[in-house]
Scaffold this active site. Structure first.
Site, PDB file in Angstrom:
ATOM      1  N   TYR A  99      -0.983  73.594 -63.085  1.00 35.07           N
ATOM      2  CA  TYR A  99       0.293  72.971 -62.746  1.00 35.07           C
ATOM      3  C   TYR A  99       0.513  73.101 -61.226  1.00 35.07           C
ATOM      4  CZ  TYR A  99       5.249  72.529 -61.940  1.00 35.07           C
ATOM      5  OH  TYR A  99       6.465  72.166 -61.410  1.00 35.07           O
ATOM      6  N   LYS A 196      10.426  73.155 -71.086  1.00 31.39           N
ATOM      7  CA  LYS A 196       9.657  72.126 -71.781  1.00 31.39           C
ATOM      8  C   LYS A 196       9.888  72.203 -73.302  1.00 31.39           C
ATOM      9  CE  LYS A 196       8.039  70.993 -67.723  1.00 31.39           C
ATOM     10  NZ  LYS A 196       8.322  72.074 -66.839  1.00 31.39           N
TER      11      LYS A 196
END
Ligand SMILES: Cc1ncc(COP(=O)(O)O)c(C=O)c1O
Length: 378
Positions: A99, A196
């Site tokens: 990420y 998320k």
């Protein structure tokens, strides 16, 4: 108990006093100390808060950990874990495919404090082994990788780390404890961007880290309390509510992701689809060997930048946005969004070219999502 039932009854406590099924939001900063000479459970909410504690106990139980720590964002969780485990002169091995925010934290933040790093191709345990130095303290794992959905042989990497006395920190944002619980496989710490799938509704920013044992727990708590990037009681409550429906949401989203991935492989405007749930994906069998599912995120490369431009401008149902894991589908452009923090040349070398799009599949009907893409693409 099935994990589905555990999500509702295995850890999230209500309120014993009133019988309320939902934990109260204790928006207190401080607590009356009847006898200050004795330690009581709560004295100041940076150090501990009952609503946050309820969330932390809930997640620790779901992850099969010793204890969990809730933070104001996924990056705060990752940053607090890494700074808790690493000191100046130590070395960290992380995946090349990582990420973008974590990449920035490692290359720009940790470097400032003399923590060195090497990136390795986590599809190959040999590459991870070659990156290890005598001063390596942590191996960071993120799988399936973002956005190309590469799969790591986590059993081999954890075994390697254990044989060298190195901590493993697992970013489990994409799979969640519903599909995979890294601590059961020997990981030392599991971190999440709870923004998320755990939160699940694109309505909060949160992070959580679960420690496998007391030793790592005390290192993480030291930073949580000392640095203080804690999750608010209000957001702790919202996150508990989100986690309760994780299985209902993620199972449905995964089912749709599979349908969409299969259908997209037949579209003329798509050059390549990457979803580990596809039998043709090179990591399909490997992921299946340790995870009970493949998640709800897929990526695809379009036939031209003109198509990408049309899709981004014209989709109506899916949001064009950063982030993933919400009940509404989110389409993102990794080169300009999640991975914009990685220098362009490095990104290109990783294969994250400008023509990739990533889709986090929400709870809409898959037929509607496909229609949205098909209509936008022409
Ligand atoms: C895999 C992964 N880890 C960590 C993060 C960072 O989390 P947050 O945005 O909640 O700080 C993200 C955010 O996109 C992510 O996708």
């Amino acid at each position: 108990m099935d994990f589905k039932s555990e999500l509702l009854h295995g850890g999230a406590k209500g309120d014993a006093e009133t019988g309320a099924l939902s934990v109260p939001i204790f928006s207190a900063s401080t607590y009356n100390q009847k006898d200050p000479s004795k330690r009581q459970a709560y004295d100041y909410s940076r150090s501990g808060n009952p609503t946050r504690a309820s969330l932390e106990e809930y997640v620790a139980a779901l992850e099969r950990g010793h204890s969990a720590f809730a933070f104001a964002s996924g990056m705060a969780a990752i940053g607090s874990v890494l700074t808790g485990l690493l000191s100046a002169g130590d070395h960290l091995v992380a995946p090349l495919h990582l990420y973008g925010g974590t990449h920035r934290f490692i290359t720009q933040f940790l470097k400032k404090f003399a923590v060195n790093h090497s990136f390795a191709d986590f599809r190959s345990v040999e590459s991870v082994k070659a990156a290890i130095r005598p001063e390596t303290k942590v191996i960071l794992i993120e799988t399936p990788s973002n956005p190309l959905m590469q799969v790591t042989d986590i059993k081999a990497v954890i075994a390697l780390a254990k044989s060298r006395g190195i901590y493993t920190v697992f970013d489990n944002t994409f799979l969640t404890p519903l599909l995979f619980r890294p601590i059961e496989h020997g990981a030392d710490v599991v971190v999440h961007s709870a923004t998320k799938f755990l939160g699940g509704h694109s309505d909060l920013i949160a992070g959580i880290a679960t420690a496998a044992n007391k030793e790592v727990a005390s290192k993480i708590y030291f930073v949580q309390n000392g640095f203080g990037a804690v999750l608010s009681p209000e957001n702790s409550w919202t996150l508990i509510r989100g986690i309760k429906t994780l299985s209902a949401r993620l199972n449905a989203e995964e089912q749709s992701a599979r349908i969409i991935a299969e259908e997209l492989t037949k579209r003329k405007y798509i050059a390549e689809v990457r979803y580990p749930g596809l039998v043709s994906h090179e990591g399909h069998e490997l992921l299946k060997s340790y995870s009970s599912g493949f998640g709800a995120v897929l990526s695809f490369r379009v036939d031209s930048m003109a198509t990408l431009d049309r899709i981004i401008k014209n989709v109506k149902l899916m949001a064009v946005a950063v982030s993933l894991g919400g009940v509404e589908s989110i389409l993102s452009w990794p080169a300009k969004m999640s991975h914009a923090a990685i220098p362009a040349a490095e990104r290109a070398a990783l294969g994250i070219t400008d023509d990739w799009l990533r889709l986090s599949v929400g709870l809409e009907a898959p037929e509607d999502l496909l229609k949205d893409l098909d209509t936008a693409a022409v």
